[in-house]
Write an enzyme that holds these catalytic residues in place. Structure first.
Site, PDB file in Angstrom:
ATOM      1  N   THR A 202       0.869  -1.181   0.000  1.00 31.54           N
ATOM      2  CA  THR A 202       0.000   0.000   0.000  1.00 31.54           C
ATOM      3  C   THR A 202       0.895   1.216   0.000  1.00 31.54           C
ATOM      4  OG1 THR A 202      -1.757  -1.087   1.234  1.00 31.54           O
ATOM      5  CG2 THR A 202      -1.566   1.284   1.542  1.00 31.54           C
TER       6      THR A 202
ATOM      7  N   VAL B 174     -12.753  -5.489   2.693  1.00 30.90           N
ATOM      8  CA  VAL B 174     -12.175  -4.187   3.020  1.00 30.90           C
ATOM      9  C   VAL B 174     -10.993  -4.427   3.959  1.00 30.90           C
ATOM     10  CG1 VAL B 174     -12.590  -1.983   4.182  1.00 30.90           C
ATOM     11  CG2 VAL B 174     -14.366  -2.976   2.714  1.00 30.90           C
TER      12      VAL B 174
ATOM     13  N   GLY C 170      -4.042  -6.528   5.991  1.00 25.78           N
ATOM     14  CA  GLY C 170      -4.945  -5.579   6.637  1.00 25.78           C
ATOM     15  C   GLY C 170      -5.700  -6.154   7.814  1.00 25.78           C
TER      16      GLY C 170
HETATM   17  N1  ASP Z   1      -2.936  -3.299   3.826  1.00 23.39           N
HETATM   18  C1  ASP Z   1      -3.455  -3.621   2.521  1.00 23.39           C
HETATM   19  C2  ASP Z   1      -4.704  -4.438   2.672  1.00 23.39           C
HETATM   20  O1  ASP Z   1      -4.777  -5.278   3.536  1.00 23.39           O
HETATM   21  C3  ASP Z   1      -2.511  -4.344   1.651  1.00 23.39           C
HETATM   22  C4  ASP Z   1      -1.045  -4.005   1.795  1.00 23.39           C
HETATM   23  O2  ASP Z   1      -0.656  -3.027   2.332  1.00 23.39           O
HETATM   24  O3  ASP Z   1      -0.213  -4.760   1.366  1.00 23.39           O
HETATM   25  O4  ASP Z   1      -5.590  -4.280   1.872  1.00 23.39           O
END
Ligand code: ASP
Length: 295
Positions: free
Chosen positions: A151, A180, A205
């Site tokens: 992200t 989500v 997440g």
């Molecule tokens: N945190 C993000 C999610 O879980 C993905 C990521 O940062 O790699 O959607």
């Protein structure tokens, strides 16, 4: 008063930092700079985890999650499972500015984006479709943490000593439609308060949500910890929860910035989390401290 600082997740965070730094140098607000940084990554089709060119969910549809937060007023906004609009973070900012709400999801988020004049387009590219095919889930190997998810989280401190933060992602590739993650959730993927500090996350997440990651870090800073110590505390918590649940700790990374311009970052073992830091004297790519679970 410290000079400006901007930090952003992963090596592509350098793109974000380079886009944000000139705005901060010009005296623009932290949130404007953080948004410009995130948007530069949303526009980059070679980044498979954010905005245009992001990887699809289990049925191949790109669903974006994003949020923004202003450290002065605690104003915030987010969108989740937003389809066919590449600038998810800018839509999140409009949610913050133009609605009494904090989070819009799915069709409602898209409807709002259209009303606000955002164009609809496909977010798939031939390269992202090929990458999505390559990453089709394999039979579960419980000892191996899931890989390939990133992200862009951008935290900025401006020349007036104010903090702003932005988070944007296409989430976990092959996620269930409607899933989500932490990234659009204030307190999980992002939290910013000028009176304490700013923090953001990247990684699985579900594990970030479970510990209220970013809020935990900001509250630790409010209680007197520095950004590095606060990130380590949150990663220790992720590790402890994994041990309690009897699972291998997932890949989770946090980064933080305070009003003094101090930065910190930490991640779970084997995550190899790197983050970009921009200051008036240039941009650096740093490696976060990795923490093994304590048995
Ligand atoms: N945190 C993000 C999610 O879980 C993905 C990521 O940062 O790699 O959607």
């Amino acid at each position: 008063m410290p000079d400006y600082v901007v930090i952003a997740t992963w090596p592509f965070g350098q793109t974000a930092v380079k886009a944000a730094a000139p705005l901060l140098a010009d005296g623009k607000p932290a949130l404007d700079a953080a948004l410009a940084g995130a948007q530069a990554v949303e526009d980059d089709p070679t980044v498979f985890f954010v905005g245009y060119g992001g990887l699809g969910n289990a049925v191949g549809t790109v669903q974006l999650d994003a949020c923004v937060m202003d450290g002065k007023t605690l104003a915030c906004g987010g969108v989740a499972a937003l389809e066919n609009v590449r600038h998810a973070a800018a839509v999140a900012r409009r949610v913050m500015e133009k609605t009494p709400h904090v989070l819009l999801v799915g069709q409602g988020a898209q409807q709002f984006a259209i009303q606000e004049g955002f164009p609809l387009e496909t977010l798939l590219t031939p390269e992202s479709v090929a990458e999505w095919e390559k990453r089709r889930p394999k039979p579960k190997t419980p000892d191996k943490p899931p890989e390939g998810h990133d992200t862009v989280t951008v935290l900025a401190l401006d020349r007036r000593g104010r903090l702003g933060g932005v988070c944007s992602t296409s989430g976990l590739p092959h996620k269930l439609p409607g899933r989500v993650g932490d990234s659009p959730l204030i307190g999980a993927g992002l939290y910013v308060d000028d009176e304490a500090g700013a923090a953001g996350g990247t990684g699985v997440g579900e594990e970030i949500i479970r510990v209220g990651g970013s809020h935990l870090i900001v509250e630790a800073m409010r209680a007197g910890k520095g950004p590095q110590e606060a990130c380590e505390l949150a990663i220790r918590k992720v590790n402890q929860v994994a041990v309690r649940r009897g699972v291998h700790p997932a890949q989770v990374s946090f980064l933080a910035l305070d009003v003094k311009g101090r930065v910190g970052a930490a991640c779970t073992a084997m995550t190899n989390f790197q983050y970009a830091v921009g200051r008036p004297d240039g941009v650096q790519l740093l490696k976060a401290k990795e923490l093994e679970p304590e048995q």
